[in-house]
Design an enzyme around this catalytic site. Structure first.
Site, short mmCIF file in Angstrom:
data_model
loop_
_atom_site.label_atom_id
_atom_site.label_comp_id
_atom_site.label_asym_id
_atom_site.label_seq_id
_atom_site.Cartn_x
_atom_site.Cartn_y
_atom_site.Cartn_z
N ASN A 1 -6.94 -33.29 -6.99
CA ASN A 1 -5.88 -32.53 -7.66
C ASN A 1 -4.91 -33.47 -8.36
O ASN A 1 -4.65 -34.59 -7.92
CB ASN A 1 -5.15 -31.57 -6.71
CG ASN A 1 -4.64 -32.19 -5.43
OD1 ASN A 1 -5.19 -33.18 -4.94
ND2 ASN A 1 -3.60 -31.61 -4.87
N CYS B 1 -8.97 -21.86 -4.65
CA CYS B 1 -8.15 -20.82 -5.26
C CYS B 1 -9.01 -19.96 -6.19
O CYS B 1 -10.11 -20.36 -6.60
CB CYS B 1 -6.95 -21.42 -6.00
SG CYS B 1 -7.34 -22.05 -7.63
N GLU C 1 -1.20 -33.23 -9.91
CA GLU C 1 0.01 -32.42 -10.05
C GLU C 1 0.88 -32.91 -11.20
O GLU C 1 0.62 -33.97 -11.78
CB GLU C 1 0.80 -32.43 -8.72
CG GLU C 1 -0.01 -31.78 -7.61
CD GLU C 1 0.75 -31.57 -6.32
OE1 GLU C 1 1.84 -32.15 -6.16
OE2 GLU C 1 0.24 -30.81 -5.48
N ASN C 2 1.89 -32.10 -11.52
CA ASN C 2 2.79 -32.47 -12.62
C ASN C 2 4.20 -31.95 -12.30
O ASN C 2 4.34 -30.93 -11.62
CB ASN C 2 2.29 -31.83 -13.93
CG ASN C 2 3.02 -32.37 -15.13
OD1 ASN C 2 4.07 -31.87 -15.53
ND2 ASN C 2 2.50 -33.42 -15.70
N GLU D 1 -11.20 -29.03 -7.70
CA GLU D 1 -12.49 -28.41 -8.03
C GLU D 1 -12.71 -28.37 -9.54
O GLU D 1 -13.79 -28.66 -10.04
CB GLU D 1 -12.54 -26.97 -7.48
CG GLU D 1 -12.47 -26.88 -5.97
CD GLU D 1 -11.05 -26.79 -5.42
OE1 GLU D 1 -10.12 -27.37 -6.02
OE2 GLU D 1 -10.87 -26.15 -4.38
N1 THU Z 1 -5.32 -27.28 -4.76
C1 THU Z 1 -6.57 -27.76 -5.07
O1 THU Z 1 -6.71 -28.86 -5.61
N2 THU Z 1 -7.63 -26.99 -4.76
C2 THU Z 1 -7.56 -25.79 -4.13
O2 THU Z 1 -8.58 -25.17 -3.89
C3 THU Z 1 -6.26 -25.23 -3.76
C4 THU Z 1 -5.07 -26.00 -4.17
C5 THU Z 1 -4.16 -28.14 -5.03
C6 THU Z 1 -3.23 -27.68 -6.10
C7 THU Z 1 -1.93 -28.34 -5.70
O3 THU Z 1 -1.91 -29.66 -6.19
C8 THU Z 1 -2.02 -28.43 -4.18
O4 THU Z 1 -3.38 -28.24 -3.86
C9 THU Z 1 -1.17 -27.42 -3.44
O5 THU Z 1 -1.37 -26.15 -3.93
#
Ligand code: THU
Length: 150
Positions: free
Chosen positions: A42, A110, A44-45, A55
């Site tokens: 993941n 998600c 983030e920003n 994913e």
């Molecule tokens: N996140 C994912 O990378 N994959 C998922 O299936 C659910 C959430 C990340 C997004 C964000 O950076 C962090 O988890 C918290 O939501």
């Protein structure tokens, strides 16, 4: 490539997660029909809505390398060290609610990611693991039976 190996690659990808806002780190490893594995984490920003999940990063990585036949994806997620969820009264209620719903207490991708996975393989095999070591193997179809279709 067995599931255990794929999980190890996802764990490695998780080490690269950029998650300074949530401290929730996720790593993904996507196995393609050709036997190649594409990683994602993941990203983030500061503008929260721009965050990309592990994913979808793994899928974009595969697609940008000319691959779109996906077999399995291992996904490893959990709070980073020192940021484990505190057991406040609020969280206890959350846990009780989860028990009542008999939901699995592992990371579930998600909905946005499941929609994107489904585009390429609605039958994708998912190996889900949390940082406590709890794991399940489940077919995408079971979690996301009715994707949006044009
Ligand atoms: N996140 C994912 O990378 N994959 C998922 O299936 C659910 C959430 C990340 C997004 C964000 O950076 C962090 O988890 C918290 O939501």
């Amino acid at each position: 490539m067995d599931n255990r190996e794929l999980v190890e690659i996802a764990k490695k990808a998780r080490e690269n997660a950029y998650a300074p806002y949530s401290n929730f780190k996720v790593g993904a490893a996507l196995l393609t029909k050709s036997g190649n594995v594409y990683k994602g984490c993941n990203v983030e920003n500061a503008s929260y809505g721009l965050t990309v999940c592990a994913e979808r990063v793994a899928i974009s990585n595969a697609i940008s390398n000319g691959e779109k036949e996906f077999m399995k994806m291992a996904i490893v997620g959990g709070f980073s060290e020192g940021h484990e969820r505190e057991i406040s009264e609020e969280n206890i209620q959350e846990i009780v609610k989860k028990d009542m719903q008999e939901s699995e207490d592992v990371l579930i991708p998600c909905g946005a990611c499941m929609q994107v996975m489904s585009e390429f393989n609605p039958d994708l095999e998912l190996i889900l693991l949390d940082t406590m070591g709890k794991t399940i193997t489940i077919n995408l179809k079971e979690l996301f039976p009715k994707p949006f279709q044009l």
